[in-house]
Design a protein around this motif. Structure first.
Motif, PDB file in Angstrom:
ATOM      1  N   ASP A 568      61.909  24.795 -33.057  1.00 40.83           N
ATOM      2  CA  ASP A 568      62.411  24.636 -31.697  1.00 40.83           C
ATOM      3  C   ASP A 568      61.304  24.425 -30.666  1.00 40.83           C
ATOM      4  OD1 ASP A 568      65.104  24.510 -31.892  1.00 40.83           O
ATOM      5  OD2 ASP A 568      65.476  26.644 -31.519  1.00 40.83           O
ATOM      6  N   HIS A 569      60.106  24.884 -30.961  1.00 36.67           N
ATOM      7  CA  HIS A 569      59.015  24.724 -29.991  1.00 36.67           C
ATOM      8  C   HIS A 569      58.280  23.395 -30.160  1.00 36.67           C
ATOM      9  CE1 HIS A 569      57.599  26.481 -33.654  1.00 36.67           C
ATOM     10  NE2 HIS A 569      56.341  26.492 -33.291  1.00 36.67           N
ATOM     11  N   ILE A 570      58.840  22.525 -31.006  1.00 34.76           N
ATOM     12  CA  ILE A 570      58.266  21.190 -31.186  1.00 34.76           C
ATOM     13  C   ILE A 570      59.214  20.195 -30.531  1.00 34.76           C
ATOM     14  CG2 ILE A 570      57.559  19.445 -32.884  1.00 34.76           C
ATOM     15  CD1 ILE A 570      55.957  22.050 -33.127  1.00 34.76           C
ATOM     16  N   ASP A 571      58.682  19.355 -29.665  1.00 33.98           N
ATOM     17  CA  ASP A 571      59.505  18.374 -28.970  1.00 33.98           C
ATOM     18  C   ASP A 571      59.250  16.978 -29.547  1.00 33.98           C
ATOM     19  OD1 ASP A 571      60.940  16.822 -27.246  1.00 33.98           O
ATOM     20  OD2 ASP A 571      59.960  17.533 -25.408  1.00 33.98           O
ATOM     21  N   VAL A 572      60.274  16.438 -30.256  1.00 31.64           N
ATOM     22  CA  VAL A 572      60.121  15.087 -30.822  1.00 31.64           C
ATOM     23  C   VAL A 572      60.583  14.015 -29.852  1.00 31.64           C
ATOM     24  CG1 VAL A 572      60.214  15.387 -33.306  1.00 31.64           C
ATOM     25  CG2 VAL A 572      62.341  15.390 -31.996  1.00 31.64           C
ATOM     26  N   GLY A 573      61.025  14.432 -28.710  1.00 32.93           N
ATOM     27  CA  GLY A 573      61.519  13.448 -27.740  1.00 32.93           C
ATOM     28  C   GLY A 573      63.027  13.415 -27.731  1.00 32.93           C
TER      29      GLY A 573
END
Ligand code: SF4
Lengths: 611, 234
Positions: A568-573
């Protein structure tokens, strides 16, 4: 010949010694005096597989284009080589200069598939490098990792110092430049990590601590430092024409899986298949111009001497100027006496015109990827190919005299029933009927391969909450299809090992607790888990038991929208809201159109520009 | 069509490249050098490039030979330098000349090959080593055990008639070099590793087979009962 004086003595004893000698055409060697930092690109599988990977060729040459940076390569040694290296105390070394990995400044693993994680660990150990970040004191090289699997970095979060999320062409160089400055000022490793934490695409797991409830369910990720970013956003290249693409490839001496020059024509895919991770992480779509592709092709042919050239993308037919491009390249290749291959081409009339001229296709046959056996299930997964497409394609192909067809399907997709499996059988039957109608009795050489893979939910996809089938269910489905296909002529039916897929799912959706399991499993001898002859599921189960984790939680459990996901703390766009709406549409069996025909608001344009 | 004879080396790490891989390495090198070679006709055309006698993986050579058919006529020296610019380290073209006369294929000409075989030995006087070699050669029969790869059987062969020369040519600082000239090619073939294995077994000298370095130095054809080196082919 090398800094490792006993290398030459052991090479005659191993299979394919050329895997370990380096010195290929276009491999780069730099002198110590010329460079300020040494990076080793590590591929956690054998040479023949790693060398077939386009990303390696790109990133290797991109780094080496910088004068003061030297990028070398290393691959996982095969079993025979590993045994001898351990016996003779030869540490894992780079191919270019045969330097022990320990002497590198930075080692970067590419994570292309989850089943290579145990090899990452094994390679670190072969290099005499401690496995855990906190055991590696100042003297050890930094260990980083990138590639598609890095988008759920947590299962390796205690082993890898930092991850690079997204495309590495420019960000790798930026990191190395900062490294050189840092090295010159002699500060601590922690200070370096702090410094690069602000670079887009860099994720440093040690800055965060997972929080669990009393049932060890993940409920949050806590920042350990005020300055650590709330979320880490992926990094991608903007314009592909401006992005680095090598004018030369390393040309191996031995045959490898994809032994040819490749040009990437398109990055990303707008079709939005709901199981597909690549379609999300490489958004938005970017094209390279025809002129640039022609120029690269010219250079590659000249500099590699390869007899085959291939176009690369997730979907060749989606390239907007595919017709002029292919015509021009075909002419160029004909003049140079080399063959052109066009993978993942959709079968419209243009393709047939082209494919008939391309030799390699005649040999290997046609491929279709309907992925599911019924239109209903194809709506669920948002795969736009119809039965008409397949049957028309097959008919055209048979008329041209071809008789080899390969069809790809997934088993265990969300909402799948036995009707959908029957659908696969029916497609095969119809294709046989079509063939019989076209070909007369004398020259019937039809070969249909039905290749199935097991659906595994992947992070950042619309199906990320969905469980995979449990192993018994999957096995019965395989059994069911096997029985059906056994009775049919012309058909070869392939399926994947269910236990391998189960492990893949655990590693794909795992959280940080998986690190301990990985180390345990590796200690008991697990490596090359993607290789049937090496895979030992019992050892993995033992490792999960020892650590006290039920692997089924990660693989076969349905997750809720409000559960905290390990990534959840990774933003793929692409936003979570969009993925939720896509998941809902899947249950409603509603199709979402290709976003080239109109933006469907996936959210990637909040951060990146869609053209 | 123009046919050229090449003499080249295969040393250092290149000794670990197999015969087939060497062929594709050359094929690609010609393309990089922009020298068009001829291809056979048919469904899967292959380049008209043939190497006189394959070298086993692990053996180096200072003198290999191949013949290649090239589309356009060029100076041998020009081809040589263009190729050397694009070949990997360890493979060097030493010589390139056009072959005018029509001849048998190189492979069919090969009758003998010369090898320098070096290894470490300790505490043995040169005289003793020479004597051991002479004793080995004086045997009427030298039976070697040959493993048949295809049938997985073991065959006994007398290799004595295949040995033309086998003598110590250098011995200093514990490293001995034996120069051997042995039958090679389709009319009888002895592999230098098998020769050394027989020598080690028959003598009582301790040599670690993994430490033996073998270097091919020449190929020969036979004309009027004389051994003639390939390097003198015109
Ligand atoms: S923002 Fe719109 S156009 Fe851009 S990738 Fe997402 S859906 Fe497609």
């Amino acid at each position: 010949m090398s800094k490792l004086n006993n290398l030459e003595k052991i090479l005659p004893k191993v299979e394919k010694p050329a895997r370990y000698i380096g010195g290929e055409i276009n491999a780069v060697v730099k002198k110590d005096a010329e460079i300020k930092a040494r990076f080793v690109f590590a591929f956690p599988d054998i040479y023949e597989i790693g060398m077939s990977h386009l990303g390696m060729q790109i990133l290797y040459h991109a780094l080496n284009a910088e004068n003061d940076i030297f990028c070398e390569r290393v691959f996982a040694p095969a079993q025979d080589m590993e045994s001898i290296m351990r016996e003779e105390n030869i540490p894992l070394f780079s191919l270019e200069t045969k330097t022990p990995l320990m002497d590198a400044d930075m080692i970067g693993f590419t994570l292309q598939y989850e089943l290579s994680y145990s090899n990452v660990i094994n390679m670190l150990n072969l290099a005499n490098i401690p496995l855990m970040c906190d055991e590696r004191k100042e003297a050890f090289p930094f260990i980083c990792a990138g590639g598609p699997c890095a988008f759920n970095p947590e299962p390796l979060g205690e082993i890898i110092d930092f991850f690079i999320l997204g495309e590495g062409e420019t960000v790798n160089i930026e990191i190395m430049k900062r490294y050189i400055l840092w090295k010159e000022t002699g500060r601590t490793k922690f200070e370096f990590l702090k410094e690069i934490s602000c670079i887009q695409g860099v994720y440093i797991p040690s800055l965060y601590k997972p929080r669990y409830d009393e049932h060890m369910k993940l409920i949050g990720m806590d920042k350990l430092y005020e300055w650590a970013p709330e979320k880490v956003t992926k990094k991608i290249e903007g314009d592909l024409d401006a992005a680095f693409f090598p004018e030369k490839f390393i040309v191996p001496f031995i045959d490898i899986v994809h032994n040819r020059a490749m040009v990437e024509i398109l990055r990303g895919c707008t079709r939005g298949c709901r199981f597909c991770q690549a379609g999300v992480i490489y958004r938005p779509v970017r094209e390279r111009s025809v002129e640039k592709i022609e120029e690269i092709t010219h250079q590659l042919i000249k500099n590699t001497g390869y007899e085959e050239m291939s176009l690369l993308s997730l979907s060749t037919s989606d390239y907007s100027k595919i017709e002029p491009l292919v015509s021009s390249l075909m002419e160029k290749c004909r003049n140079e006496n080399i063959s052109l291959s066009l993978p993942s081409l959709r079968l419209d009339s243009f393709s047939f015109k082209v494919l008939d001229e391309v030799q390699s296709v005649k040999k290997s046959g046609l491929t279709f990827a309907p992925e599911a056996g019924t239109q209903r299930l194809r709506n669920v997964i948002n795969k736009s190919i119809t039965e008409e497409d397949i049957f028309n394609g097959a008919e055209n192909a048979f008329k041209l005299g071809w008789g080899t067809i390969k069809l790809y399907f997934m088993i265990g997709l969300p909402t799948e029933t036995y009707d959908d499996l029957d659908g696969i059988v029916n497609i095969a039957k119809r294709i046989i009927d079509i063939y019989y109608k076209i070909q007369d009795k004398k020259n019937r050489k039809l070969k249909i391969t039905i290749s199935t893979s097991n659906f595994v939910p992947k992070p950042h996809t619309a199906f990320q909450w969905f469980p995979m089938d449990d192993m018994e269910t999957l096995s019965s489905k395989h059994q069911y299809l096997s029985e059906k296909f056994k009775k049919m002529k012309h058909i070869t039916f392939n399926y994947n090992d269910v236990r391998t897929s189960f492990l893949e799912a655990v590693l794909a959706r795992g959280d940080r607790r998986v690190n301990e399991v990985l180390i345990k499993a590796w200690k008991s001898g697990c490596k090359f888990d993607g290789w049937r002859e090496h895979f030992d599921f019992d050892k993995w189960q033992q490792a999960f038991n020892d650590v006290g984790i039920d692997p089924g939680v990660f693989s076969c459990e349905k997750w809720d929208y409000d559960d905290v996901l390990p990534w959840d703390h990774i933003d793929v766009g692409v936003t979570k809201e969009y993925l939720i709406s896509e998941n809902e549409k899947a249950y409603e069996e509603t199709f979402t159109d290709d976003c080239r025909n109109g933006c469907t608001d996936c959210g990637v344009n909040r951060i990146f520009e869609c053209k | 069509m123009y046919k050229y004879l090449f003499q080249f080396t295969k040393t250092d790490y290149m000794k670990f490249i197999s015969h087939l891989d060497l062929m594709s390495t050359f094929e690609r090198a010609f393309r990089r050098a922009d020298i068009k070679i001829l291809y056979s006709q048919g469904f899967s055309p292959h380049p008209k490039l043939s190497i006189a006698h394959p070298l086993s993986v692990g053996i180096s050579s200072t003198s290999e030979y191949m013949e290649v058919e090239i589309e356009e006529r060029k100076e041998g020296l020009e081809i040589l330098s263009r190729l050397n610019d694009v070949l990997p380290e360890g493979i060097r073209i030493l010589n390139c000349k056009e072959m005018i006369e029509k001849k048998k294929s190189l492979a069919a000409l090969v009758e003998y090959a010369a090898y320098d075989i070096s290894f470490h030995i300790e505490d043995i006087e040169q005289d003793v080593l020479i004597k051991t070699i002479e004793d080995f050669l004086s045997e009427i029969e030298i039976i070697a055990i040959k493993k048949q790869m295809k049938t997985h059987t073991i065959k006994q062969v007398d290799i004595r008639p295949f040995i033309d020369a086998f003598e110590l040519t250098k011995y200093s600082q514990g490293v001995a070099t034996i120069t051997a000239i042995i039958k090679t090619g389709s009319n009888g073939n002895l592999n230098p590793e098998l020769l050394m294995q027989s020598f080690i077994e028959s003598s009582e000298i301790k040599i670690d087979p993994n430490e033996i370095k073998i270097m091919r130095t020449e190929l020969y054809f036979v004309k009027e009962n004389k051994r003639i080196p390939f390097s003198s082919i015109n």
